[in-house]
Design a protein around this motif. Structure first.
Motif, short mmCIF file in Angstrom:
data_model
loop_
_atom_site.label_atom_id
_atom_site.label_comp_id
_atom_site.label_asym_id
_atom_site.label_seq_id
_atom_site.Cartn_x
_atom_site.Cartn_y
_atom_site.Cartn_z
N TYR A 32 0.82 -1.22 0.00
CA TYR A 32 0.00 0.00 0.00
C TYR A 32 0.85 1.27 0.00
O TYR A 32 0.30 2.37 0.00
N TRP A 33 2.16 1.13 0.01
CA TRP A 33 3.03 2.29 0.09
C TRP A 33 2.80 3.25 -1.08
O TRP A 33 2.95 4.46 -0.95
N GLY A 34 2.44 2.72 -2.23
CA GLY A 34 2.20 3.56 -3.41
C GLY A 34 1.06 4.56 -3.22
O GLY A 34 0.96 5.54 -3.97
N LEU A 35 0.22 4.33 -2.21
CA LEU A 35 -0.87 5.28 -1.94
C LEU A 35 -0.34 6.65 -1.55
O LEU A 35 -1.06 7.64 -1.65
N ARG A 36 0.91 6.73 -1.12
CA ARG A 36 1.45 8.01 -0.67
C ARG A 36 1.75 8.97 -1.81
O ARG A 36 1.96 10.15 -1.58
N ALA A 37 1.79 8.46 -3.05
CA ALA A 37 2.04 9.36 -4.17
C ALA A 37 0.96 10.42 -4.24
O ALA A 37 -0.21 10.16 -3.95
N THR A 38 1.33 11.64 -4.59
CA THR A 38 0.37 12.75 -4.60
C THR A 38 0.47 13.53 -5.90
O THR A 38 1.51 14.09 -6.20
#
Length: 207
Positions: A32-38
């Motif tokens: 789920y780390w990719g959720l941090r992309a903004t």
């Protein structure tokens, strides 16, 4: 800004930072780390995720709580490695400085996201069947983004669950309590020496 909102903003950012760290350190949550992309697009679901430095997040959220306008980005409210879900929360400004909250829970399955959501709302127009503090299921966010993997047959206006809340502060705490449990909310209230009849009722069965 009231003592309640000042402490609540810091509390939300602390939860966000703690769970963001867990996405890096807990093996089953690293996907789920990719959720941090903004900004980030997940299964066609566009959202702005709160990925900035903690000090800036606290300042921006304090500004919103002091003068509610528009909506906040999503904060990472909970990351549960046992159930393999992550839950995001954002706050939505309404008329007369009222604040609603919406949560979106996401699960990655075979490389795709599945999700569901709820909105925590103030009473609506007089005479409306939702003219009370309530929680209702949603298939899309307040700005119209479809939650990835949500079932099309799910209702969006019912059932509406009653909340014993009387303010934006209590409404937001209800949303946190729903996903994080009683202990997190109880510790927050004690640590900040806050009192709320609605929160006392929320925590009564947990003592």
């Amino acid at each position: 800004m009231s003592k309640e909102f000042e402490s609540l903003g810091k509390f939300l950012v602390q939860l966000h930072a703690r769970n963001s760290d867990r996405l890096q350190t807990v093996g089953s949550l690293k996907k789920y780390w990719g959720l941090r992309a903004t900004p980030r697009t997940v299964g066609g679901f566009d959202f702005l995720f709160a990925g900035d430095h903690k000090v800036k997040l606290e300042r921006d959220l304090a500004d919103f709580l002091k003068n509610p306008r528009g909506l906040t980005p999503f904060y990472l409210l909970d990351a549960d490695e046992r159930k393999d879900w992550v839950t995001l929360i954002r706050l939505i400004a309404k008329d007369n400085n009222k604040i609603n909250a919406e949560i979106v829970s996401l699960k990655q399955m075979a490389g795709e996201y599945k999700g569901f959501g709820y909105r925590y709302e103030h009473p609506e127009n007089a005479g409306d069947k939702h003219n009370f503090f309530h929680i209702q299921p949603i298939r899309s966010t307040d700005c119209g983004a479809i939650i990835p993997g949500v079932e099309n047959w799910l209702p969006v206006s019912y059932p509406a669950f009653f909340m014993m809340a009387a303010s934006s502060f209590e409404l937001i705490l209800y949303s946190i309590h729903s996903l994080c449990g009683w202990k997190v909310v109880s510790e927050y209230m004690i640590r900040n020496k806050l009192n709320s009849a609605a929160v006392d009722m929320m925590l009564r069965t947990a003592v």
